[in-house]
Structure formats: structure tokens, C-alpha cells
Design a protein around this motif. Structure first.
Motif, PDB file in Angstrom:
ATOM      1  N   PHE A  31       0.869  -1.173   0.000  1.00  0.00           N
ATOM      2  CA  PHE A  31       0.000   0.000   0.000  1.00  0.00           C
ATOM      3  C   PHE A  31       0.905   1.223   0.000  1.00  0.00           C
ATOM      4  N   HIS A  32       0.436   2.269  -0.618  1.00  0.00           N
ATOM      5  CA  HIS A  32       1.255   3.465  -0.703  1.00  0.00           C
ATOM      6  C   HIS A  32       0.391   4.701  -0.579  1.00  0.00           C
ATOM      7  N   ILE A  33       0.997   5.738  -0.074  1.00  0.00           N
ATOM      8  CA  ILE A  33       0.336   7.033   0.103  1.00  0.00           C
ATOM      9  C   ILE A  33       1.052   8.021  -0.798  1.00  0.00           C
ATOM     10  N   SER A  34       0.262   8.657  -1.679  1.00  0.00           N
ATOM     11  CA  SER A  34       0.882   9.469  -2.719  1.00  0.00           C
ATOM     12  C   SER A  34      -0.163  10.390  -3.325  1.00  0.00           C
ATOM     13  N   VAL A  35       0.234  11.023  -4.442  1.00  0.00           N
ATOM     14  CA  VAL A  35      -0.694  11.839  -5.228  1.00  0.00           C
ATOM     15  C   VAL A  35      -1.150  11.071  -6.466  1.00  0.00           C
ATOM     16  N   HIS A  36      -0.986   9.755  -6.472  1.00  0.00           N
ATOM     17  CA  HIS A  36      -1.332   8.951  -7.641  1.00  0.00           C
ATOM     18  C   HIS A  36      -2.825   8.926  -7.923  1.00  0.00           C
ATOM     19  N   GLY A  37      -3.631   9.325  -6.955  1.00  0.00           N
ATOM     20  CA  GLY A  37      -5.062   9.371  -7.202  1.00  0.00           C
ATOM     21  C   GLY A  37      -5.466  10.477  -8.162  1.00  0.00           C
ATOM     22  N   LEU A  38      -4.580  11.456  -8.357  1.00  0.00           N
ATOM     23  CA  LEU A  38      -4.844  12.532  -9.313  1.00  0.00           C
ATOM     24  C   LEU A  38      -4.430  12.100 -10.716  1.00  0.00           C
ATOM     25  N   ASN A  39      -5.117  12.650 -11.738  1.00  0.00           N
ATOM     26  CA  ASN A  39      -4.598  12.402 -13.081  1.00  0.00           C
ATOM     27  C   ASN A  39      -3.385  13.298 -13.300  1.00  0.00           C
ATOM     28  N   ILE A  40      -2.578  12.946 -14.233  1.00  0.00           N
ATOM     29  CA  ILE A  40      -1.282  13.567 -14.394  1.00  0.00           C
ATOM     30  C   ILE A  40      -1.379  15.054 -14.700  1.00  0.00           C
ATOM     31  N   TYR A  41      -2.414  15.460 -15.459  1.00  0.00           N
ATOM     32  CA  TYR A  41      -2.504  16.863 -15.838  1.00  0.00           C
ATOM     33  C   TYR A  41      -2.848  17.737 -14.631  1.00  0.00           C
ATOM     34  N   VAL A  42      -3.784  17.270 -13.805  1.00  0.00           N
ATOM     35  CA  VAL A  42      -4.140  18.024 -12.602  1.00  0.00           C
ATOM     36  C   VAL A  42      -2.942  18.100 -11.659  1.00  0.00           C
ATOM     37  N   ALA A  43      -2.236  16.986 -11.492  1.00  0.00           N
ATOM     38  CA  ALA A  43      -1.049  16.986 -10.636  1.00  0.00           C
ATOM     39  C   ALA A  43       0.011  17.948 -11.163  1.00  0.00           C
ATOM     40  N   GLN A  44       0.152  18.010 -12.490  1.00  0.00           N
ATOM     41  CA  GLN A  44       1.124  18.915 -13.093  1.00  0.00           C
ATOM     42  C   GLN A  44       0.732  20.369 -12.845  1.00  0.00           C
ATOM     43  N   MET A  45      -0.564  20.662 -12.933  1.00  0.00           N
ATOM     44  CA  MET A  45      -1.029  22.028 -12.681  1.00  0.00           C
ATOM     45  C   MET A  45      -0.785  22.443 -11.229  1.00  0.00           C
ATOM     46  N   ILE A  46      -0.934  21.501 -10.311  1.00  0.00           N
ATOM     47  CA  ILE A  46      -0.790  21.820  -8.886  1.00  0.00           C
ATOM     48  C   ILE A  46       0.678  21.961  -8.492  1.00  0.00           C
ATOM     49  N   PHE A  47       1.510  21.002  -8.898  1.00  0.00           N
ATOM     50  CA  PHE A  47       2.881  20.940  -8.379  1.00  0.00           C
ATOM     51  C   PHE A  47       3.928  21.445  -9.373  1.00  0.00           C
ATOM     52  N   ASP A  48       3.552  21.592 -10.641  1.00  0.00           N
ATOM     53  CA  ASP A  48       4.502  22.023 -11.664  1.00  0.00           C
ATOM     54  C   ASP A  48       5.708  21.082 -11.720  1.00  0.00           C
ATOM     55  N   GLY A  49       5.430  19.792 -11.696  1.00  0.00           N
ATOM     56  CA  GLY A  49       6.496  18.806 -11.827  1.00  0.00           C
ATOM     57  C   GLY A  49       6.632  17.926 -10.598  1.00  0.00           C
ATOM     58  N   ALA A  50       7.082  16.674 -10.823  1.00  0.00           N
ATOM     59  CA  ALA A  50       7.203  15.711  -9.733  1.00  0.00           C
ATOM     60  C   ALA A  50       8.238  16.133  -8.704  1.00  0.00           C
ATOM     61  N   LYS A  51       9.218  16.910  -9.124  1.00  0.00           N
ATOM     62  CA  LYS A  51      10.293  17.309  -8.207  1.00  0.00           C
ATOM     63  C   LYS A  51       9.778  18.201  -7.092  1.00  0.00           C
TER      64      LYS A  51
END
Length: 348
Positions: A188-208
Motif C-alpha cells: 500500500f502506498h500514500i501518494s498523489v497517484h489518485g490525481l490524473n497527471i494533468y491536474v497533478a502537473q497544474m498543482i505541483f509544476d512537476g514531480a520534483k
């Protein structure tokens, strides 16, 4: 010789007449010291007898068809609850995204104080209507981003805006609850994987920029028993100006704890090793905290037992009798020493 006389001859403790006994101050001092020592030893032996000890036994684990409870209590000081999801997958192929049954999320401010409760992320839940999490597909493709760009509505954009504000304000999240999984290897893992990639990109501006710093307050695979120490409790991993994926490899050992009252407590103990992989600019994965677990085929039975009463009596006789014998010898030595000194003074 009569029978009574024969019995008297068997007496191993003959009594001297009172006028033949001499009481001295040195004898009184030794007697008091001996009584104190014997009382101390008696209390110690009584406590030793009343306390229980444990016996460990190992056997093959025969359990089947049961679930494995996973108790989690973690804090993510740099990620708001709206973007966090708890996902689980096992070797049977069962895959669950953003588990919300028996899982709670507490919103925390920058000082770690609770400011609200989230039972499930509204943003994650909304995006799940458009996107199904699939580990076998690359969710970083540009075509998928265009689809989500067209499907974004005003409410989603407002939530994204609120999440960005929460991140700027230093909002964190505390995730706690119980996962009931099948007794097979999985993770089991806790992450932002529940978001689709585009929304995650808009929020964080990259995985880093996804900071998965975390504090594990409690992680266990069942109820606790006396003497159990879970190796991940109070574990702190804080990242500064970097990001990456944490992986905890856990070996779960089925355990039964049998109390002296015959009550049986089924639980599990575990060992763990840790691996951290930093994110670089070429990685196409997003940071997460993984807990990869496997079950041992051996079960450990821990029994509480108490020492026998005869064992207690034997030890008691040994320590009290030994103390009495030593004080008796000490008394005779002191008496002879004092007597010798007294005679030498009288001769002078």
C-alpha cells in the motif's frame, strides 16, 4: 532404651539450657543485620515468583482465508489532504485506489494543529470519474493531458486553486485508520497517484516539487502485546529542496500471544528495511511512500508462564538458610575476636 528416647536421639537441633546461653551486643547487631537481609531477600524472591516470563515457540503458519489488519497513523507536513490518496494492491490482483473505508484524514496547519477533517479527497474523487488509475499504462502521455484539459470544469479549477493556496500556506495532512487486506504479499502506498497527471502537473509544476516528507507515528499489523516494539513507530523522514520515493520492505511474522489467563491475542510483528530513491529530471514517476509487505510462513507463539510454587519455596529456603548460616558464623567470629581483645587487655 524406650521408644521416646530413640526419637529424642534423632533430634538434630538440641536445645541448650537457658543459663548456658549468653547474649551479647555484637550478637544483637549481627541478628538485626541478618533479619534485614533476610527480609530484603524474601521480598525479592516473592516479586520474582509473582512476575511472569515468556516462552517462545515456532511452528508453520496454517491460517487461511483471514484478513491482515494494517494500522496506520502518519503525518505529511508538506502535502494537503486534498491531493493525498491511500492505494493498495496485492498479488491476487486486487487493486484499490484512494481507500476511504476506515481511513480518515485530518487537515493540519503549518504548526501541525488540526484545522479540519477530510474523509475522502473531493478532488481525487472527482478526477476518478474521468481517470482510472492503472499501473500498467503510462499516464504521462500528452494526449491524455489534452483530454483532461477539455474536461476540466469550473469547480475543479476552483479546487486546484484552493489546493495551491493550501500548499503555499504550509498545510499538511494526518492520515490514520485501518486497512483490512488479504493475507497475501502486496503493498500500500500514500501518494498523489489518485490525481490524473494533468491536474497533478497544474498543482505541483512537476514531480520534483512533490514533497513526501512524513512522520510515521504508528504502523502495526495487529493489536499490541506486552513487550512488542514496532520498528517504524516514531520514524521521521523530512526532505529539504529535493523529492523522491520512499520504500519500506516489511516482513510480517504471524504471532499469537497467550496470556497467563489463557486468553489468546492473534497479532503480527514485523521487521523492515528501508530504501530511498531521489527523483531526477528524467524520471516519469511521481514521488510516493510505499510499504511493501510479505508474510512469513512461520508463526511465533509467545506464552506467559509463572514459576512453580515449589520452585519459589526451594529458592526461599536456600537464600534464608544461607543468610542464617552466614550470620551465625559472623556472630561466632565477632564473639571470639572481642573475647580475645578483652583477655589481652586484662593481662596488661
Amino acid at each position: 532404651m524406650g521408644m521416646k528416647q530413640v526419637i529424642k536421639n534423632l533430634d538434630a537441633f538440641p536445645r541448650a539450657e537457658d543459663h548456658l546461653l549468653q547474649k551479647t551486643q555484637s550478637g544483637a547487631l549481627v541478628s538485626v543485620i541478618g533479619l534485614v537481609i533476610m527480609a530484603t531477600l524474601f521480598v525479592h524472591e516473592l516479586g520474582y515468583y509473582l512476575t511472569t516470563y515468556t516462552v517462545h515457540q515456532m511452528s508453520v503458519d496454517l491460517k487461511r482465508g483471514e484478513t491482515l489488519p494494517i494500522h496506520i497513523n502518519m503525518t505529511f507536513p508538506s502535502l494537503p489532504c486534498d491531493v493525498l490518496s491511500v492505494d493498495a494492491i496485492d498479488m491476487s490482483g486486487k487493486h484499490e485506489v484512494d481507500l476511504d473505508t476506515n481511513i480518515w484524514k485530518l487537515r493540519l496547519n503549518s504548526h501541525g494543529n488540526i484545522i479540519g477533517t477530510e474523509y475522502i479527497s473531493d478532488l481525487v474523487e472527482k478526477e476518478h470519474t474521468h481517470h482510472k488509475h492503472d499501473d500498467n499504462k503510462d499516464h504521462h502521455e500528452h494526449s491524455e493531458q489534452k483530454i483532461h484539459l477539455q474536461n476540466l470544469d469550473e469547480s475543479t479549477e476552483n479546487i486546484i486553486k484552493n489546493v495551491k493556496e493550501a500548499i503555499q500556506n504550509g498545510e499538511g495532512c494526518r492520515v490514520y485508520g485501518v486497512l483490512d487486506v488479504q493475507r497475501v504479499a502486496g503493498n500500500f502506498h500514500i501518494s498523489v497517484h489518485g490525481l490524473n497527471i494533468y491536474v497533478a502537473q497544474m498543482i505541483f509544476d512537476g514531480a520534483k516539487n512533490v514533497n513526501v516528507s512524513h512522520v510515521i507515528h504508528d504502523l502495526s499489523f495487529g493489536p499490541k502485546y506486552p513487550g512488542l516494539h514496532n520498528p517504524l513507530d516514531d520514524t521521521t523522514r523530512i526532505l529539504h529542496d529535493t523529492s523522491g520515493t520512499f520504500k519500506y520492505y516489511i516482513k510480517v511474522v504471524p504471532t499469537e500471544y497467550r496470556y497467563i489467563s489463557k486468553e489468546v491475542l492473534p497479532t503480527n510483528q514485523f521487521s523492515v528495511s528501508e530504501y530511498y530513491s531521489p527523483i531526477n529530471q528524467f524520471d516519469r514517476t511521481w514521488p510516493a511512500v510505499y510499504f511493501l509487505y510479505d508474510l512469513s510462513p512461520i508463526t511465533v507463539t509467545i506464552k506467559e508462564e509463572r514459576r512453580s510454587f515449589l520452585h519459589f519455596i526451594t529458592r526461599l529456603c536456600a537464600v534464608l538458610g544461607g543468610t542464617f548460616a552466614v550470620t551465625g558464623m559472623l556472630d561466632r567470629w565477632m564473639y571470639r575476636l572481642i573475647e580475645t581483645l578483652t583477655k589481652s587487655k586484662s593481662k596488661r
